[in-house]
Design a protein around this motif. Sequence first.
Motif, PDB file in Angstrom:
ATOM      1  N   LYS B  40     -42.029  55.419  14.115  1.00  0.00           N
ATOM      2  CA  LYS B  40     -40.656  56.380  13.358  1.00  0.00           C
ATOM      3  C   LYS B  40     -40.779  56.973  11.826  1.00  0.00           C
ATOM      4  CE  LYS B  40     -37.838  53.734  15.274  1.00  0.00           C
ATOM      5  NZ  LYS B  40     -38.974  52.773  16.276  1.00  0.00           N
ATOM      6  N   THR B  41     -40.818  55.303  10.827  1.00  0.00           N
ATOM      7  CA  THR B  41     -41.291  55.186   9.490  1.00  0.00           C
ATOM      8  C   THR B  41     -42.148  55.750   9.215  1.00  0.00           C
ATOM      9  OG1 THR B  41     -39.608  53.135   9.917  1.00  0.00           O
ATOM     10  CG2 THR B  41     -40.984  53.523   7.941  1.00  0.00           C
ATOM     11  N   THR B  42     -43.175  56.226   9.599  1.00  0.00           N
ATOM     12  CA  THR B  42     -44.029  56.522   8.780  1.00  0.00           C
ATOM     13  C   THR B  42     -44.104  57.692   9.543  1.00  0.00           C
ATOM     14  OG1 THR B  42     -45.840  54.678  10.279  1.00  0.00           O
ATOM     15  CG2 THR B  42     -47.185  57.149   9.735  1.00  0.00           C
ATOM     16  N   PRO B  80     -33.996  54.373   2.884  1.00  0.00           N
ATOM     17  CA  PRO B  80     -35.310  53.861   3.491  1.00  0.00           C
ATOM     18  C   PRO B  80     -34.863  52.744   3.713  1.00  0.00           C
ATOM     19  CG  PRO B  80     -35.740  53.224   1.032  1.00  0.00           C
ATOM     20  CD  PRO B  80     -34.359  53.835   0.957  1.00  0.00           C
ATOM     21  N   ASP B  81     -35.847  51.448   5.174  1.00  0.00           N
ATOM     22  CA  ASP B  81     -35.248  50.136   5.938  1.00  0.00           C
ATOM     23  C   ASP B  81     -34.678  49.356   5.072  1.00  0.00           C
ATOM     24  OD1 ASP B  81     -37.345  50.692   5.536  1.00  0.00           O
ATOM     25  OD2 ASP B  81     -38.439  50.342   7.893  1.00  0.00           O
ATOM     26  N   PHE B  82     -35.374  49.367   3.826  1.00  0.00           N
ATOM     27  CA  PHE B  82     -35.327  48.191   3.151  1.00  0.00           C
ATOM     28  C   PHE B  82     -35.361  49.420   1.607  1.00  0.00           C
ATOM     29  CE2 PHE B  82     -37.648  46.123   5.843  1.00  0.00           C
ATOM     30  CZ  PHE B  82     -36.667  44.982   6.337  1.00  0.00           C
ATOM     31  N   LEU B 156     -32.454  58.861   7.232  1.00  0.00           N
ATOM     32  CA  LEU B 156     -31.878  57.396   7.150  1.00  0.00           C
ATOM     33  C   LEU B 156     -32.803  56.496   7.737  1.00  0.00           C
ATOM     34  CD1 LEU B 156     -28.853  59.769   7.285  1.00  0.00           C
ATOM     35  CD2 LEU B 156     -28.405  57.085   6.930  1.00  0.00           C
ATOM     36  N   ASP B 157     -33.396  55.934   7.443  1.00  0.00           N
ATOM     37  CA  ASP B 157     -34.187  55.009   8.310  1.00  0.00           C
ATOM     38  C   ASP B 157     -33.256  53.772   9.235  1.00  0.00           C
ATOM     39  OD1 ASP B 157     -35.806  53.917  10.258  1.00  0.00           O
ATOM     40  OD2 ASP B 157     -37.739  53.588   8.261  1.00  0.00           O
ATOM     41  N   GLU B 158     -33.064  53.913  10.037  1.00  0.00           N
ATOM     42  CA  GLU B 158     -32.037  52.152  10.645  1.00  0.00           C
ATOM     43  C   GLU B 158     -31.146  51.863   9.510  1.00  0.00           C
ATOM     44  OE1 GLU B 158     -35.066  49.204  11.855  1.00  0.00           O
ATOM     45  OE2 GLU B 158     -35.883  51.147  12.928  1.00  0.00           O
ATOM     46  N   PRO B 159     -29.502  52.672   8.977  1.00  0.00           N
ATOM     47  CA  PRO B 159     -29.163  52.623   7.961  1.00  0.00           C
ATOM     48  C   PRO B 159     -28.356  51.376   8.671  1.00  0.00           C
ATOM     49  CG  PRO B 159     -28.436  54.391   8.907  1.00  0.00           C
ATOM     50  CD  PRO B 159     -30.048  53.869  10.057  1.00  0.00           C
TER      51      PRO B 159
HETATM   52 MG    MG Z   1     -39.387  51.359  11.306  1.00  0.00          MG
END
Ligand code: MG
Lengths: 580, 260
Positions: B40-42, B80-82, B156-159
Motif C-alpha cells: 500500500k505505502t509503496t 504520509p504514515d510518519f 492519506l497513508d493510515e491517517p
Molecule cells: Mg504502509
Amino acid sequence: MSSAASTAKIPSPLRLLLQVNLLQMWRKFRTANDQSSLLVGTLIVFLTGYTVLASALFYRALHFAGRFPGLGEMLIERMIYLLFSFLFLLLLFSNVVIGYTNLFRNKETAFLITLPISAQDIFRWKFLESTLLASWAFLLLIAPLLGAYGLEQGAPWHFYLLAPVLIALFIVLPAVFGCWIAITIARHLDRRLFQLLAVFVVLLAFLGLRAYWKPEVLDDENMESRVISVLDRLLTKTRFSQFPFLPSYWLSSGVLHWVEGALSAAIFFVLVLLSNVAFFGLLGFTGTGRFFYSAISATHSRSHVLAQWKWFRNWTSRRRQFHYRAGPMEWFLGLVPRLEPDTRAVLLKDMRVFWRDTAQWGQTLVLFALIAVYVSNLRHFTQQLANPFWVHLCSYMNLAACSLNLATLTTRFVFPQFSLEGKRLWIVGLAPLGLVRVVRVKLMLAVVASLIVTLPLIWFSCHMLKLPLEQKIYFAGAVIVMTFTLNSLAIGLGALYPNLKEDQPSKIVTGFGGTFCLVLSFLYIVGSVLLLAFSSPWGGMDFVSPNFKVLGWVGFAGLSVALGWLPYRWGLRRVATFEH
Amino acid sequence: MIELKNLVKHFGDLVAVNDLSLTIGRGEFFAVLGPNAAGKTTTIKILTGLIKPTSGSASVCGFDVQEQPLEVRRRLSYVPDFPFLYDKLTPWEFLRFTGQLFRMDEEAIQRSTRELIPRFNLESYLRQPIESLSHGTRQRIAIVSALMHDPEVFVLDEPMVGLDPHHTRVVKDVLKERSLRGMTIFLSTHQLSIAEEMADRIGIIHHGRLIAVGTGEQLRQQSGTDGALEKSFLSLTAQEANFVEEKAALKDRAPEITIA
Ligand SMILES: [Mg+2]
Ligand SMILES: Nc1ncnc2c1ncn2[C@@H]1O[C@H](COP(=O)(O)OP(=O)(O)OP(=O)(O)O)[C@@H](O)[C@H]1O
C-alpha cells in the motif's frame, strides 16, 4: 486561487526554505544557550584560543621556513600551494560525504519532494546547507593560515579584505563538484559496473600514490648534502600542487601575488577563480535538479546496494529462511566468562548495530587506512633520524596522533550511544537491567573495542621506532589510561547532554554536546602529551628536575580523573534519575 | 482523477507492487485495504512521485507523475504514515510555510485556517514548538497543512493511527464533506470500519496485486461471504494466499504448466 498581484508578494520557495531553516537554527542555538551557557562559553573561549594559537603556530612555521638560506621564499611558496591543494582535496571529500547524507538520507528532502517545489529548488537549498555543513570547519584552518601568512610577509591592509572573498570563492568549487559526485554515486551505486569501476579506480589511485611517494633510502652520509637532496626531492615531489588547472593553484597564486604587490597578476588569478565559480555555480544552480530527482528516487527504491549481484541475492534468500542459530558474534561473546545474559544481550545488540551500519564502517575504515599508512612509513622516517631526541619527539607525536584519532572515534561513535538508547528507552531502559548498567556495559564495550585498536597501534609504532621494551610498556600504559579517559568522557558527556530527538548518530554528534566532547578530548590529549613529554625519563629531558617530573605525572593522573572519571560519575548520576 | 496503469515496483528480488491498474474518478472516496507489507505505502509513494515505478505509469488530474511532477504536486496533497514536521517551528509557522509553498497569499491562509484550526482543536497549540507536541497533535497538524490549500486529490497513508476517537470522527467528517464537494480521496487504512463507512469503493491489495475492487457489497459477493466486511477481507486475502501456495506447489510438481 488568489489574484496575480497578491501571489507576487509570496516569497519564492527557496526564500521560504531559507527562512524556515534559519529560524530553526537560531532557535536551536538559543535553547542550547539557555540549557548551558557554560558550554557555549567554553566553545567560544576554545575557538578564540584556537585561532590565536593556530595563527601563532603557522606564523612560526612560515618564519622558520623563510629563514632557510637561499630557498626560504620558495619553500614558503611551495608550502602555500601544497596546503591549499590538500585543503581542496579534503573539502571535496567532505562535500561528497556530507552532500550524500544531506541530500539523500534526509527526511526533509523526502517531505519537500511531495510539495509543489521543483527539484531544482530543493537541490538549491540542500546544496547551500551541505556546503555550509561541509566547509565551516575548514574556515578554522584557512583563516589562521592566511592571517599568519599576511602578517609574516607584511601584507598591505587590503590583503585582509581580499582574503575572505577568496576563501568564499574557493569553497564553492569543491562544493559543486562534491554534490555532483554525491548525486552520481546515489544514482548508480547499485549498478554492478559502477561498483567494479569504483573499486578499480580506488585501487589504481592507491597504487599510483604508493609508487609516487615511494621513499628512497639515502646512502649518502654527509649531513649537509643530505638535507639539500631531501629538500630537492621534496620540491620535485610536491610540484603537482602547482598544476595550473587546480582551483587551489588559482587561489594560492592570487594570494602570493597580492602579497608581493603584483596586483595585476593577482587580479588575473582572482578573475580566473571567479569565472570558474560563476560558471560551475550557475550550472549547479540551474541544471542539476533533474539528476537530483532521479537520484532521490533511486535511493528511495533501493533494497540493497549489492542487490544486483546474484550471489548476494542467493545469500539473502537463504537468510530469509529463519532458523535459530547463534552467529559468530554471539558465539564469541559466549566465550567470555562470567557475563550475565542481559549484559550479553546489550553487548550483542550494540555490536550488531555497529556492524550493520555501513556508513559508520566506511568512515572508520578510512581513518584506519590513514593511520596504517602513516605507521608503516615510520620506518623510512627513522632511518633519517640519528638523534634520540627526534626519535623521542616522534614517539610522543605518535601517542598524540593515536589518541587524537581515538578522540574523533569516541566522539563520533561513543558519544551518541546514550542518546540513541534514550530514544529506544522503552526497550532497554525499562528492562530490569536498568539504565545505569546499560551505560556501564557500553563503557566496557567501548573501552575494549578501543584498546583492540590503540594498543597494537602504539606497540607497532614503538616497534617501528626501535624503542626498547621498557619504553614500549610505558607508552602502552599511557595509551591505556588515555583510552579509558576518552571513552568515559564521551559516555559521560553523552549522558549529560543527550539528544533524544535525532536518530541519526552523525546529527547527534554535530550538536553542542558532541562539539564539547571533541573539544575537551583535544584539550585533554594536548595537555596529557605535553605533561608526559616533559616528565619523560628518556630522550634528553634531563634538564627537567625529578620533582617536576613527578608533578607532571600527578598532573596527568589528575587530568585523567577530572576529564574521565568525573564526567562519567556525573553522567551515571544523571542517568539514575533520568526522566524521559 | 487518479489513473494507475500496470504499475510494477521491484525492490531487488521482491515484487512490492505487481501489475496494479486502477482508475479513480473525480470526487470519489477510495479506500485501500491490505495486510502488512502488501504494498500500500509503496503504491502511494509512486502515486506521489516519491519513487519511480519499475514499469507502468501513474497520472493525477491528467498529468503524468513522472513527466510533469510540478503540475501534479500543485493539485495533490499527501499525508504520509510518519509525517515530517520542522521541530523547532510552531504549528502556526509551519502552516504558513506550507501555505506559502502552495502559493497562497496571507488572506487565503487566514481564510482556510480559520475554518480548519478550530475544527481540529489546534488553537491552544499554535504557539508551542512542534517538538513538544504529542503524536496525535502532530498528525492533526500534518492533516490541516495538507487540507489548507484545498487540493483536488488528497492521499492519506493510515491517517487515523494515533488519533483519539473524537479526532478520528473529525477527520472522517472533514474528509466526507470535502469528498462531497469534489475532492478525490485515496486513503490507505487497516480499519475496515472506516473503509466501509466512508468509501465509495474499496480496493484490497495483497502481495502487491489488486485482488478485489468494489463497494462493500460487491466485495461481499465476490468473497461469497455475508455480514461484516472483516469476513470478506479475511476470506479474500486467504483465498489469494491459498492460490499462491497452490501455484507454487504445482510449479514444483509440474514445472511445464504455466498459470496466469
Ligand atoms: Mg504502509
Ligand atoms: N525501500 C525499500 N527497500 C526494500 N524493500 C522495501 C522498501 N520499501 C518497502 N519495501 C518492501 O515492500 C513491501 C511492501 O511494503 P509497503 O510499505 O508498501 O507495505 P504496506 O502495505 O504499506 O504495509 P503496512 O500495512 O505494514 O504499512 C514490503 O515487503 C517491504 O518490506
